[in-house]
Design a protein around this motif. Structure first.
Motif, PDB file in Angstrom:
ATOM      1  N   SER A 147       0.824  -1.207   0.000  1.00  0.00           N
ATOM      2  CA  SER A 147       0.000   0.000   0.000  1.00  0.00           C
ATOM      3  C   SER A 147       0.854   1.251   0.000  1.00  0.00           C
ATOM      4  O   SER A 147       1.949   1.279   0.576  1.00  0.00           O
ATOM      5  N   ILE A 148       0.321   2.277  -0.623  1.00  0.00           N
ATOM      6  CA  ILE A 148       1.019   3.561  -0.700  1.00  0.00           C
ATOM      7  C   ILE A 148       1.136   4.178   0.699  1.00  0.00           C
ATOM      8  O   ILE A 148       2.032   4.962   0.982  1.00  0.00           O
TER       9      ILE A 148
ATOM     10  N   ARG B 145      10.665   2.895  -4.636  1.00  0.00           N
ATOM     11  CA  ARG B 145      10.359   1.523  -4.252  1.00  0.00           C
ATOM     12  C   ARG B 145      11.015   0.585  -5.252  1.00  0.00           C
ATOM     13  O   ARG B 145      11.577   1.024  -6.248  1.00  0.00           O
TER      14      ARG B 145
ATOM     15  N   ILE C 146       8.034   7.500  -6.391  1.00  0.00           N
ATOM     16  CA  ILE C 146       6.900   8.258  -5.867  1.00  0.00           C
ATOM     17  C   ILE C 146       7.364   9.668  -5.533  1.00  0.00           C
ATOM     18  O   ILE C 146       8.438   9.856  -4.970  1.00  0.00           O
TER      19      ILE C 146
ATOM     20  N   SER D 140       5.657  13.370  -3.949  1.00  0.00           N
ATOM     21  CA  SER D 140       4.463  14.035  -3.437  1.00  0.00           C
ATOM     22  C   SER D 140       4.777  15.496  -3.201  1.00  0.00           C
ATOM     23  O   SER D 140       5.862  15.840  -2.738  1.00  0.00           O
TER      24      SER D 140
ATOM     25  N   VAL E  18       3.003   8.615  -9.103  1.00  0.00           N
ATOM     26  CA  VAL E  18       3.767   7.371  -9.097  1.00  0.00           C
ATOM     27  C   VAL E  18       4.077   6.969 -10.531  1.00  0.00           C
ATOM     28  O   VAL E  18       3.181   6.926 -11.372  1.00  0.00           O
TER      29      VAL E  18
ATOM     30  N   LYS F 133      -6.569   5.494  -2.713  1.00  0.00           N
ATOM     31  CA  LYS F 133      -5.303   4.801  -2.443  1.00  0.00           C
ATOM     32  C   LYS F 133      -5.391   3.339  -2.835  1.00  0.00           C
ATOM     33  O   LYS F 133      -4.432   2.766  -3.374  1.00  0.00           O
TER      34      LYS F 133
ATOM     35  N   ASP G 298      -3.036   1.527  -5.541  1.00  0.00           N
ATOM     36  CA  ASP G 298      -2.275   0.310  -5.244  1.00  0.00           C
ATOM     37  C   ASP G 298      -2.590  -0.783  -6.252  1.00  0.00           C
ATOM     38  O   ASP G 298      -1.698  -1.473  -6.751  1.00  0.00           O
TER      39      ASP G 298
END
Lengths: 171, 496
Positions: A14-15, A92, A97, A99, A109, B480, B484
Motif C-alpha cells: 500500500s502507498i 520503491r 513516488i 508528493s 507514481v 489509495k 495500489d
C-alpha cells in the motif's frame, strides 16, 4: 508452468506504508532566493510605473495597487514556505513516488518499467548549493512526468544510476 | 495480387510532379493570400503603381508558377525510396539531401489518401507514421493504387512470417460496416451544433478582423448602422429581428454540421482483416487508415440522448504520439451499439460489457456546483458591463443551466475497474465512455486539494501514452486502494 492464483487485495503493497523522504533542507534557500528575486521584480516594475506614468488616476490608485501586490507576495511566500515540507519522494522496488503541494496535494507514481528516460539538470544556483533536479519522463505527451527538485547531487546521481540500470534490465 | 519488387531505389509515379506542383501552389496561395489581397487593394488606390500594367502582372505570376513547377520537378527527381527485408529507405531533398530509414517494426500506421487532384489523375498518396514524431514522417505523393496497396502489404509483413512463406497467403478480410446516407444524415443532424456555431462565429470574426479596414472604407458599417436604427422603431420589430437571427444561426449551424459530417465521412467503410481494422472514408480527401490493435491505447465511445435514440455511436481510437489532425481521422461514426461492442472486443479482446459502475462521491456535486457558479459569476460581471442594469436577465439562462449541468454531469459520471480494463464515463450533453487497458498505463497520480482533504476526498489521474483519464472525487481510502491496485497490475505483468 502457468498459475492464476486469486489475489488478496488487502495484502497488496500500500502507498500508505511508504516512508516518504523529504528533500534536502538547503533547497529551501533556493526557493527563498527565487521568490525574493521575483518579488523584487514586481516591486521595481511598480516603482518604474510610478515614476513614468503621470496619469492622475494611476497615482491615486498606486498605493492600493502596491498594497495588493505586497499582500499577494506575503501570502505567496508563506504558502511557498509551508509547501516546502510537502515535497517528499520515495523509490520503491518497482516505482518512483513524488508528493508535493500544499493547496493541491498530489502524489505521483511512475512504475520503473514505464520510464522512457531520466535527466539530471542543475541550475547555476543549484550548483552553488550542490543540489540537482531529477527529471523522469514517460512515453506520450499527455504523460505525468516527475520533476524532483532539491536532491543532493550525489544522491541524484545514485538514484539516476539505480533507475537507469533497472530500466535497462541490469539488476 | 502479385507482389512488386521494391528492393531497388525507385521514384514515384511521374504524375507525382503534378501533385507536388498543385500542392505547393495551393500552399503558396494560402500562405500569401491575405498579402496579395492587401497589396492589390493598396495598389489599386495609389497612383504611383500605374507602371504595373496587366501584362507585367501576368508575367510575374507566370514566373512564380514556372519557379514552383521547376522546384516540383527537382523534388520529384530527388525523391527515391526502397525497401529491404526489415527497413524502409527514403532519400529526398534538392540541396540538402536527407536519408530517412524506418525499421518496419516501428511503423505505427500507414494511410492511403486521395485528395481532389489525385482523384482526377488517378493516383494515391501513402503516409508512413512512426511513434517517434509528432507529425507524419514520410509522405509519398503519387503512387498508382495497386502499387500503394502492394507497398503497404509488404511494409506490414514482418520478417518471421515471410521467412515461413506464410506472407503470400490471402488475408482474410470482410466488410464489417458501411454507413448509409440516411445514417450519416441523422448523424449530422444530431451533432452538437454549439460546436459548429462556434466554428462559424470564429470564422466570421476572423474574416472581419482581417478585412476590417476595407469594410470600413466601403462604408458597409455605416449602412448597417442606419438600417438598424430604422428597425429599432418598434420593440416588436427588434424582437422579430432577434428571433430571425437565432433561427438563422441554428439553421446555419445545423447545415454546417450535416455538410461537415457528409464530407469527412462520405462512403465510410470499416473492413475487418485478420488482425487489423481498416477505415475508408472521405469525399474530397479519400482516406484509408489501418489500425493495429496492439498499438491502440484508448477507445472513446461517444453518443448523446438524441443519437442514442437513433442508435448512433461514435468510436474514436487513440494511439500513442499521433498528431492531433490525424487523431481526428481515427473516428468511426454512426455505429450501432452491438457494432461498437464488436469493434471494442476486436481491440480489447477480453473486454466484457458488465453493467456495474461505481459512482463518485456526493462531494462531486458540490465541486460541480461551485465551479459552475464561478463561471456564472464571471458571465454575470461581463453581462453587467454589456447590459447595464438589466444584467439580471441572464439569470433566466444561467440558473437553469447550472442546475442541468450539475444534474446531468453527476448522473453520467461513473467508473469501472475490472481485471484488465478501466472504463470511465463522463459528459454533460454527450455521453462519453473512455476505455483503456490497465497494462498500458504509464503513470498514476492522486490529487487532493486542501478542501478535499478535510472531507477525505481525492481524485485520481491516470495517464496512458495517448490520453489522461480522471476519476474524480472518490474517498481517500478508495483512491489509495485504486492506486495500489493499478500499480500492482502494471508492475506485476512484466515478470510474466
Amino acid at each position: 508452468m502457468f498459475t492464476n492464483q486469486q489475489i488478496n487485495l488487502d495484502i497488496l503493497p500500500s502507498i500508505d506504508d511508504v516512508a516518504l523522504k523529504p528533500i534536502s533542507k538547503q533547497y529551501l534557500m533556493i526557493i527563498v532566493i527565487n521568490r525574493w528575486v521575483f518579488y523584487a521584480l514586481i516591486v521595481s516594475a511598480l516603482m518604474v510605473a510610478k515614476l513614468k506614468i503621470v496619469h492622475e488616476g494611476f497615482q491615486l490608485a498606486f498605493w492600493y495597487l502596491f498594497s495588493a501586490c505586497a499582500l499577494f507576495c506575503i501570502l505567496n511566500f508563506v504558502v511557498a514556505l509551508l509547501a516546502f515540507n510537502k515535497r517528499k519522494y520515495a523509490i520503491r522496488e518497482q516505482d518512483v513516488i513524488f508528493s508535493k503541494g500544499l493547496l493541491v496535494n498530489s502524489i505521483s507514481v511512475i512504475p520503473i518499467s514505464r520510464i522512457q528516460h531520466i535527466e539530471i539538470s542543475r541550475s547555476w544556483l543549484a550548483r552553488r548549493f550542490n543540489l540537482a533536479t531529477l527529471k523522469i519522463f514517460t512515453a506520450g505527451e499527455s504523460g505525468i512526468d516527475l520533476r524532483i527538485a532539491g536532491l543532493n547531487y550525489s544522491e541524484a546521481k545514485q538514484i539516476n544510476d539505480f533507475l537507469s540500470n533497472r530500466v535497462n534490465g541490469i539488476d | 495480387m502479385e507482389s512488386i519488387d521494391f528492393s531497388q531505389p525507385a521514384r514515384q509515379s511521374s504524375k507525382g510532379i503534378l501533385v507536388i506542383f498543385a500542392l505547393n501552389t495551393f500552399k503558396f496561395i494560402r500562405r500569401y493570400f491575405v498579402l496579395f489581397l492587401a497589396l492589390g487593394l493598396s495598389l489599386s488606390k495609389s497612383e504611383s503603381a500605374s507602371f504595373l500594367s496587366t501584362t507585367s502582372l501576368i508575367l510575374i505570376a507566370l514566373g512564380v508558377f514556372v519557379l514552383i513547377f521547376v522546384l516540383a520537378i527537382l523534388k520529384y527527381l530527388n525523391f527515391k525510396f526502397h525497401l529491404d527485408n526489415d527497413q524502409f529507405y527514403l532519400s529526398s531533398g534538392i540541396i540538402n539531401k536527407d536519408m530517412t530509414i524506418i525499421p518496419k517494426s516501428k511503423i505505427q500506421n500507414i494511410h492511403i489518401k486521395q485528395n481532389f487532384i489525385q482523384q482526377i489523375i488517378n493516383v494515391v498518396s501513402l503516409t508512413i507514421e512512426t511513434a517517434g514524431d509528432d507529425k507524419a514522417e514520410i509522405e509519398i505523393n503519387a503512387l498508382s493504387h495497386s502499387v500503394a496497396l502492394n507497398l503497404k502489404k509488404q511494409l506490414f509483413i514482418s520478417r518471421p512470417i515471410s521467412d515461413n512463406g506464410l506472407g503470400d497467403e490471402p488475408v482474410q478480410s470482410a466488410l464489417f460496416f458501411k454507413a448509409s446516407m440516411k445514417r450519416l444524415l441523422l448523424e449530422g443532424i444530431s451533432e452538437n451544433h454549439i460546436k459548429s456555431f462556434l466554428i462559424i462565429v470564429s470564422f466570421v470574426f476572423g474574416l472581419y478582423n482581417e478585412f476590417e479596414n476595407y469594410l470600413q472604407d466601403l462604408g458597409i458599417s455605416d449602412h448597417f448602422q442606419t438600417s438598424v436604427n430604422i428597425e429599432t422603431g418598434s420593440i416588436l420589430n427588434l424582437l422579430l429581428a432577434n428571433v430571425f437571427i437565432v433561427v438563422f444561426a441554428i439553421l446555419g449551424s445545423m447545415l454546417f454540421s450535416v455538410i461537415n459530417t457528409f464530407i469527412s465521412n462520405f462512403n465510410l467503410e470499416v473492413i475487418e482483416n485478420d488482425n487489423t481494422i481498416e477505415i475508408n472514408k472521405g469525399l474530397f480527401n479519400k482516406l484509408s487508415l489501418i489500425l493495429v490493435p496492439v498499438k491502440i491505447q484508448n477507445i472513446i465511445i461517444k453518443t448523446n440522448r438524441l443519437k442514442q435514440y437513433f442508435g448512433l455511436h461514435t468510436l474514436s481510437i487513440k494511439q500513442a504520439m499521433v498528431n492531433k489532425k490525424q487523431q481526428k481521422n481515427f473516428k468511426i461514426v454512426a455505429l450501432e451499439k452491438h457494432q461498437v461492442m464488436h469493434l471494442v472486443q476486436k481491440v480489447f479482446t477480453r473486454y466484457a460489457d458488465v453493467d456495474s459502475y461505481e459512482k463518485p462521491e456526493f462531494y462531486y456535486i458540490r465541486l460541480l456546483t461551485f465551479r459552475s457558479i464561478l463561471v456564472g459569476a464571471f458571465v454575470n460581471v461581463l453581462a453587467f458591463f454589456i447590459f447595464g442594469n438589466y444584467f439580471w436577465l441572464i439569470y433566466i439562462i444561467i440558473i437553469p443551466w447550472i442546475v442541468l449541468f450539475v444534474h446531468f454531469t453527476y448522473k453520467k459520471a461513473s467508473y469501472q475497474i475490472t481485471d484488465e480494463y478501466l472504463t470511465v464515463n463522463t459528459g454533460f450533453i454527450d455521453r462519453v465512455r473512455n476505455i483503456s487497458e490497465l497494462k498500458k498505463i504509464q503513470s498514476v497520480q492522486i490529487k487532493q486539494s486542501i478542501f478535499q482533504k478535510r472531507n477525505e476526498i481525492a481524485s485520481i489521474h491516470i495517464a496512458t501514452a495517448s490520453d489522461k483519464v480522471k476519476i474524480l472525487c472518490v474517498t481517500d481510502q478508495n483512491a489509495k486502494a485504486i492506486l495500489d491496485y493499478l500499480l500492482f497490475k502494471v508492475e506485476s505483468q512484466d515478470r510474466d
